[in-house]
Design a protein around this motif. Structure first.
Motif, PDB file in Angstrom:
ATOM      1  N   UNK A  14      67.434 -35.015  18.952  1.00 43.47           N
ATOM      2  CA  UNK A  14      68.839 -34.972  19.359  1.00 43.47           C
ATOM      3  C   UNK A  14      68.922 -35.473  20.793  1.00 43.47           C
ATOM      4  N   UNK A  15      69.622 -36.595  20.971  1.00 44.46           N
ATOM      5  CA  UNK A  15      69.735 -37.210  22.291  1.00 44.46           C
ATOM      6  C   UNK A  15      70.932 -38.154  22.303  1.00 44.46           C
ATOM      7  N   UNK A  16      71.492 -38.383  23.478  1.00 44.03           N
ATOM      8  CA  UNK A  16      72.553 -39.377  23.661  1.00 44.03           C
ATOM      9  C   UNK A  16      73.678 -39.209  22.643  1.00 44.03           C
ATOM     10  N   UNK A  75      68.122 -51.317  23.668  1.00 50.28           N
ATOM     11  CA  UNK A  75      66.970 -50.897  24.472  1.00 50.28           C
ATOM     12  C   UNK A  75      67.267 -49.660  25.312  1.00 50.28           C
ATOM     13  N   UNK A  76      68.463 -49.541  25.844  1.00 52.42           N
ATOM     14  CA  UNK A  76      68.805 -48.385  26.675  1.00 52.42           C
ATOM     15  C   UNK A  76      68.875 -47.112  25.831  1.00 52.42           C
ATOM     16  N   UNK A  77      69.483 -47.183  24.649  1.00 47.44           N
ATOM     17  CA  UNK A  77      69.523 -46.021  23.760  1.00 47.44           C
ATOM     18  C   UNK A  77      68.095 -45.631  23.380  1.00 47.44           C
ATOM     19  N   UNK A  78      67.275 -46.622  23.047  1.00 51.02           N
ATOM     20  CA  UNK A  78      65.881 -46.349  22.692  1.00 51.02           C
ATOM     21  C   UNK A  78      65.152 -45.642  23.828  1.00 51.02           C
ATOM     22  N   UNK A  79      65.372 -46.097  25.063  1.00 52.90           N
ATOM     23  CA  UNK A  79      64.704 -45.494  26.216  1.00 52.90           C
ATOM     24  C   UNK A  79      65.111 -44.034  26.375  1.00 52.90           C
ATOM     25  N   UNK A  80      66.409 -43.744  26.260  1.00 49.88           N
ATOM     26  CA  UNK A  80      66.902 -42.370  26.409  1.00 49.88           C
ATOM     27  C   UNK A  80      66.327 -41.477  25.306  1.00 49.88           C
ATOM     28  N   UNK A  81      66.379 -41.946  24.067  1.00 45.03           N
ATOM     29  CA  UNK A  81      65.863 -41.159  22.942  1.00 45.03           C
ATOM     30  C   UNK A  81      64.349 -40.974  23.086  1.00 45.03           C
ATOM     31  N   UNK A  82      63.648 -42.030  23.467  1.00 49.52           N
ATOM     32  CA  UNK A  82      62.200 -41.959  23.655  1.00 49.52           C
ATOM     33  C   UNK A  82      61.838 -40.903  24.708  1.00 49.52           C
ATOM     34  N   UNK A  83      62.581 -40.878  25.819  1.00 52.75           N
ATOM     35  CA  UNK A  83      62.300 -39.907  26.883  1.00 52.75           C
ATOM     36  C   UNK A  83      62.481 -38.470  26.381  1.00 52.75           C
ATOM     37  N   UNK A 125      59.900 -25.296  16.607  1.00 56.13           N
ATOM     38  CA  UNK A 125      58.478 -25.417  16.942  1.00 56.13           C
ATOM     39  C   UNK A 125      58.254 -26.223  18.224  1.00 56.13           C
ATOM     40  N   UNK A 126      59.305 -26.451  18.998  1.00 58.18           N
ATOM     41  CA  UNK A 126      59.205 -27.264  20.217  1.00 58.18           C
ATOM     42  C   UNK A 126      59.590 -28.699  19.937  1.00 58.18           C
ATOM     43  N   UNK A 127      58.728 -29.415  19.247  1.00 59.46           N
ATOM     44  CA  UNK A 127      59.056 -30.764  18.808  1.00 59.46           C
ATOM     45  C   UNK A 127      60.011 -30.651  17.612  1.00 59.46           C
ATOM     46  N   UNK A 128      60.938 -31.592  17.479  1.00 66.46           N
ATOM     47  CA  UNK A 128      61.829 -31.579  16.328  1.00 66.46           C
ATOM     48  C   UNK A 128      61.040 -31.811  15.049  1.00 66.46           C
ATOM     49  N   UNK A 129      61.299 -30.997  14.024  1.00 64.88           N
ATOM     50  CA  UNK A 129      60.600 -31.150  12.748  1.00 64.88           C
ATOM     51  C   UNK A 129      61.564 -31.008  11.580  1.00 64.88           C
ATOM     52  N   UNK A 130      61.358 -31.828  10.569  1.00 61.67           N
ATOM     53  CA  UNK A 130      62.152 -31.739   9.351  1.00 61.67           C
ATOM     54  C   UNK A 130      61.513 -32.555   8.247  1.00 61.67           C
ATOM     55  N   UNK A 173      76.366 -26.510  14.547  1.00 62.46           N
ATOM     56  CA  UNK A 173      75.485 -27.495  15.190  1.00 62.46           C
ATOM     57  C   UNK A 173      74.386 -26.801  15.996  1.00 62.46           C
ATOM     58  N   UNK A 174      74.719 -25.712  16.681  1.00 63.37           N
ATOM     59  CA  UNK A 174      73.711 -24.989  17.459  1.00 63.37           C
ATOM     60  C   UNK A 174      72.677 -24.335  16.551  1.00 63.37           C
ATOM     61  N   UNK A 175      73.111 -23.810  15.409  1.00 60.18           N
ATOM     62  CA  UNK A 175      72.162 -23.242  14.454  1.00 60.18           C
ATOM     63  C   UNK A 175      71.219 -24.338  13.943  1.00 60.18           C
ATOM     64  N   UNK A 176      71.764 -25.520  13.677  1.00 61.31           N
ATOM     65  CA  UNK A 176      70.946 -26.643  13.242  1.00 61.31           C
ATOM     66  C   UNK A 176      69.961 -27.069  14.311  1.00 61.31           C
ATOM     67  N   UNK A 177      70.446 -27.194  15.536  1.00 63.10           N
ATOM     68  CA  UNK A 177      69.571 -27.572  16.664  1.00 63.10           C
ATOM     69  C   UNK A 177      68.415 -26.583  16.805  1.00 63.10           C
TER      70      UNK A 177
END
Length: 156
Positions: free
Chosen positions: A55-57, A106-114, A30-35, A20-24
């Motif tokens: 990757x969040x929550x 909405x709460x999951x969306x807020x956490x992921x958005x942040x 590149x800073x922002x997640x890309x795939x 999982x850490x290798x994947x992360x």
């Protein structure tokens, strides 16, 4: 046809922390997640587009544009594959596949958005999906040219 056994990113991370850490690391190289996201078109063919996974929550998420063909693919047939961008200094690669599920909380969306916007990415009214994992693969290459890689695999 039975549903595949899928797990959340946090389950994968608990079962295979090094993988999982290798994947992360490759997702965020590149800073922002890309795939590259592969989805299934209405006619059954593959569709591949670049995306910004987050990757969040405890999960692996994607914001998908509301006018994107990928949105309709994932709503109709949630199967996906996600492959990381190429590595400049080598050829290591990471891949996951499974099922995408729209998230309306909405709460999951807020956490992921942040987390998403903290990397420099931006979105507005896109649809949020969580990517559940059925399989993961990491390929570790030696110095170029190098073949074959050493594979690490996981299955839910």
């Amino acid at each position: 046809m039975s549903e595949p056994n899928v797990k959340r990113w946090c389950d994968f991370e608990r079962e295979e922390p090094e993988l999982a850490e290798q994947g992360r690391a490759l997702i965020y190289q590149h800073g922002v997640g890309l795939g590259y996201l592969a989805s299934v078109r209405k006619d059954g063919g593959p569709r591949v587009h670049p995306v910004c996974p987050t990757l969040a929550a405890g999960g692996l998420y994607l914001f998908i544009g509301n006018r994107s063909p990928k949105l309709h693919d994932l709503l109709r047939d949630g199967r996906y594959a996600l492959h990381t961008f190429p590595v400049a200094e080598g050829d290591d690669e990471f891949y996951v596949s499974g099922r995408a599920t729209p998230i309306g909380d909405a709460e999951v969306r807020r956490v992921v958005y942040d987390v998403y916007t903290a990397t420099g990415a931006h979105t507005s009214d896109d649809t949020l999906f969580e990517l559940s994992l059925e399989r993961a693969l990491f390929a570790k290459y030696g110095p170029r040219p190098s073949w074959p890689p050493v594979y690490s695999k996981w299955r839910a």
